[in-house]
Design a protein around this motif. Structure first.
Motif, PDB file in Angstrom:
ATOM      1  N   ALA A  60      15.672 -16.231 -57.028  1.00 51.20           N
ATOM      2  CA  ALA A  60      14.715 -15.686 -56.068  1.00 51.20           C
ATOM      3  C   ALA A  60      14.095 -14.444 -56.700  1.00 51.20           C
ATOM      4  CB  ALA A  60      15.404 -15.350 -54.758  1.00 51.20           C
ATOM      5  N   TYR A  61      12.870 -14.569 -57.176  1.00 58.20           N
ATOM      6  CA  TYR A  61      12.261 -13.484 -57.930  1.00 58.20           C
ATOM      7  C   TYR A  61      11.840 -12.311 -57.043  1.00 58.20           C
ATOM      8  CZ  TYR A  61      11.998 -16.119 -62.304  1.00 58.20           C
ATOM      9  OH  TYR A  61      12.312 -16.794 -63.457  1.00 58.20           O
ATOM     10  N   VAL A 119       9.418 -13.322 -46.686  1.00 58.08           N
ATOM     11  CA  VAL A 119       8.992 -14.402 -47.566  1.00 58.08           C
ATOM     12  C   VAL A 119       9.605 -14.191 -48.942  1.00 58.08           C
ATOM     13  CG1 VAL A 119       6.878 -13.257 -48.345  1.00 58.08           C
ATOM     14  CG2 VAL A 119       6.996 -15.755 -48.366  1.00 58.08           C
ATOM     15  N   SER A 120       9.894 -15.297 -49.623  1.00 61.65           N
ATOM     16  CA  SER A 120      10.469 -15.220 -50.964  1.00 61.65           C
ATOM     17  C   SER A 120       9.796 -16.244 -51.866  1.00 61.65           C
ATOM     18  CB  SER A 120      11.984 -15.472 -50.927  1.00 61.65           C
ATOM     19  OG  SER A 120      12.254 -16.796 -50.474  1.00 61.65           O
ATOM     20  N   CYS A 121       9.928 -16.022 -53.180  1.00 61.80           N
ATOM     21  CA  CYS A 121       9.423 -16.976 -54.171  1.00 61.80           C
ATOM     22  C   CYS A 121      10.489 -17.191 -55.232  1.00 61.80           C
ATOM     23  CB  CYS A 121       8.123 -16.497 -54.792  1.00 61.80           C
ATOM     24  SG  CYS A 121       8.243 -14.931 -55.699  1.00 61.80           S
ATOM     25  N   SER A 122      10.333 -18.296 -55.978  1.00 63.38           N
ATOM     26  CA  SER A 122      11.460 -18.730 -56.789  1.00 63.38           C
ATOM     27  C   SER A 122      11.024 -19.545 -57.998  1.00 63.38           C
ATOM     28  CB  SER A 122      12.405 -19.567 -55.912  1.00 63.38           C
ATOM     29  OG  SER A 122      13.386 -20.234 -56.665  1.00 63.38           O
ATOM     30  N   THR A 123      12.001 -19.836 -58.842  1.00 66.29           N
ATOM     31  CA  THR A 123      11.776 -20.735 -59.968  1.00 66.29           C
ATOM     32  C   THR A 123      11.514 -22.160 -59.509  1.00 66.29           C
ATOM     33  OG1 THR A 123      14.156 -21.118 -60.157  1.00 66.29           O
ATOM     34  CG2 THR A 123      13.238 -19.394 -61.520  1.00 66.29           C
ATOM     35  N   THR A 161       5.182 -24.778 -61.119  1.00 67.21           N
ATOM     36  CA  THR A 161       6.149 -24.098 -61.982  1.00 67.21           C
ATOM     37  C   THR A 161       6.649 -22.851 -61.259  1.00 67.21           C
ATOM     38  OG1 THR A 161       4.336 -22.913 -63.061  1.00 67.21           O
ATOM     39  CG2 THR A 161       5.074 -24.957 -64.093  1.00 67.21           C
ATOM     40  N   GLU A 162       7.352 -22.003 -61.977  1.00 67.84           N
ATOM     41  CA  GLU A 162       7.973 -20.830 -61.364  1.00 67.84           C
ATOM     42  C   GLU A 162       6.941 -19.899 -60.721  1.00 67.84           C
ATOM     43  OE1 GLU A 162      10.993 -18.858 -63.782  1.00 67.84           O
ATOM     44  OE2 GLU A 162      10.813 -20.492 -65.219  1.00 67.84           O
ATOM     45  N   VAL A 163       7.252 -19.445 -59.505  1.00 68.11           N
ATOM     46  CA  VAL A 163       6.449 -18.427 -58.834  1.00 68.11           C
ATOM     47  C   VAL A 163       7.145 -17.094 -59.057  1.00 68.11           C
ATOM     48  CG1 VAL A 163       5.403 -17.668 -56.683  1.00 68.11           C
ATOM     49  CG2 VAL A 163       5.736 -20.119 -57.107  1.00 68.11           C
ATOM     50  N   LEU A 164       6.472 -16.173 -59.730  1.00 67.42           N
ATOM     51  CA  LEU A 164       7.091 -14.925 -60.154  1.00 67.42           C
ATOM     52  C   LEU A 164       6.840 -13.763 -59.205  1.00 67.42           C
ATOM     53  CD1 LEU A 164       6.199 -15.067 -63.966  1.00 67.42           C
ATOM     54  CD2 LEU A 164       8.265 -15.895 -62.829  1.00 67.42           C
ATOM     55  N   SER A 165       5.767 -13.847 -58.408  1.00 68.34           N
ATOM     56  CA  SER A 165       5.413 -12.724 -57.546  1.00 68.34           C
ATOM     57  C   SER A 165       4.613 -13.213 -56.355  1.00 68.34           C
ATOM     58  CB  SER A 165       4.595 -11.697 -58.338  1.00 68.34           C
ATOM     59  OG  SER A 165       4.215 -10.596 -57.524  1.00 68.34           O
ATOM     60  N   LEU A 166       4.644 -12.428 -55.279  1.00 69.55           N
ATOM     61  CA  LEU A 166       3.877 -12.752 -54.080  1.00 69.55           C
ATOM     62  C   LEU A 166       3.568 -11.469 -53.329  1.00 69.55           C
ATOM     63  CD1 LEU A 166       6.104 -12.413 -51.573  1.00 69.55           C
ATOM     64  CD2 LEU A 166       6.880 -14.586 -52.440  1.00 69.55           C
ATOM     65  N   ASP A 167       2.647 -11.578 -52.365  1.00 70.33           N
ATOM     66  CA  ASP A 167       2.351 -10.431 -51.503  1.00 70.33           C
ATOM     67  C   ASP A 167       1.673 -10.917 -50.238  1.00 70.33           C
ATOM     68  OD1 ASP A 167       2.390  -7.749 -50.784  1.00 70.33           O
ATOM     69  OD2 ASP A 167       0.410  -7.352 -51.649  1.00 70.33           O
TER      70      ASP A 167
END
Length: 354
Positions: free
Chosen positions: A166-167, A180-184, A220-226
């Motif tokens: 969980a990045y 909210v979260s983002c991940s590999t 693919t991997e999501v590294l960041s969000l806002d």
């Protein structure tokens, strides 16, 4: 055309930066979460600096050393002198920046006023709620999100959000109940904190907790969000596929009783970065302006309300000489942006976007 003034630059060799955060109380105060040897091995350091946008002066006020690299930091929303950091050894530490540097001070100014160590892998992000101001959240490579209060010796709640890293995890700026979260795994997941979640199993492969909504954001991997600060449930994300995508998370596909809710409407996407997008952040002053930082050594600013309805690249900052892994808009001064990099520098400047 009048040339833009050069950025204000602060260098902290040999510590490479992973994140930059503006204080919500002091206009020119920033925190830098940093690591030696690019975070691969060695210690970390929290830098506190006074820095302005149009002034050539930048002052390093204090620094705090840690045994492992620091990946993120978040200022307290209720105490102007406190900040929490996330470390590569899985620990979280709370610092009081008013402690004087003195061998007679207890606790030592080089030690945090509180520390927690529940994550079993790298703690990669921290976020302080600006609604429930006594709470902050952390996310980790162990796949979990943890909710904390500075006054408690252990976490209040653990969400097994993803079966992989969980990045990042962020509280909604509109609702105290959503995170909210983002991940590999390529998804964004929104969790409703009013919904009971089962206790996570042991190890990084524990079954994820049910999410209120899962958005298959990228392949693919999501590294960041806002979260967009003005439009509830509008979320931007960036990742390994080099795109910045914007999602309307009010759109939910129909599902049967007990089924996972999957949805999200792709509103627009921004292409132009040459390598993975490491950080995205919406402007706190405009609903249609977003910044992105990338491994291509640039920080870019986009507007999302152009006609025709396609995002427009408005600015490219390309003065860093290594990966740009963090960016943050000033909370007090409209249009001022900070970017930090593995080149051991932070740049503060005003992009030409107006």
């Amino acid at each position: 055309m009048q040339a833009r003034p050069p950025p204000t630059v602060l260098r902290t060799v040999p510590f490479a930066h992973y994140s930059v955060a503006w204080s919500p109380f002091h206009p020119n105060l920033i925190a830098l979460a940093s690591a030696a040897n690019f975070g691969l091995v060695g210690n970390g350091r929290l830098h506190l600096a006074s820095i302005g946008a149009m002034s050539p002066e930048a002052h390093l006020n204090k620094s705090y050393d840690t045994q492992d690299g620091l990946y993120d930091s978040a200022w307290s929303e209720i105490h102007e002198n406190q900040i929490v950091t996330a470390s590569g050894d899985g620990s979280l530490k709370l610092w009081d920046i008013t402690l004087n540097v003195s061998i007679h001070t207890y606790p030592s100014p080089d030690l945090p006023i509180r520390a927690w160590h529940e994550h079993t892998r790298e703690a990669f992000s921290v976020d302080w709620s600006n609604i429930e101001k006594e709470l902050f959240a952390s996310s980790s490579w162990d796949g979990t999100i943890k909710i904390w209060s500075p006054d408690r010796p252990s976490s209040i709640r653990t969400i097994a959000a993803h079966s992989t890293c969980a990045y990042q995890a962020l509280f909604s700026p509109h609702s105290p109940h959503h995170i909210v979260s983002c991940s590999t795994d390529g998804t964004l997941k929104i969790f409703d904190l009013r919904t009971p979640t089962p206790a996570p199993g042991s190890g990084p492969l524990a079954a994820p907790a049910p999410a209120a909504l899962t958005v298959p954001a990228q392949g693919t991997e999501v590294l960041s969000l806002d979260w967009n600060k003005y439009r509830p449930f509008t979320i931007a994300c960036g990742g390994v596929d080099r795109r910045v995508t914007i999602w309307d998370c009010r759109m939910v596909n129909s599902a049967g009783p007990g089924a996972a809710q999957v949805g999200g409407l792709l509103q627009s996407e921004m292409r132009g970065h040459e390598y993975a997008v490491r950080k995205v952040q919406w402007s706190p002053h405009h609903a249609d302006i977003i910044a992105s930082a990338s491994y291509d050594m640039t920080c870019r600013v986009w507007t999302t309300s152009a006609a025709p309805p396609q995002p427009t690249l408005r600015s490219i900052h390309d003065l860093h000489t290594e990966f740009v892994v963090g960016c943050a808009w000033s909370l007090f001064e409209e249009g001022v942006l900070a970017s930090c990099s593995w080149d051991c520098s932070v740049h503060v400047y005003r992009p030409d976007i107006m």
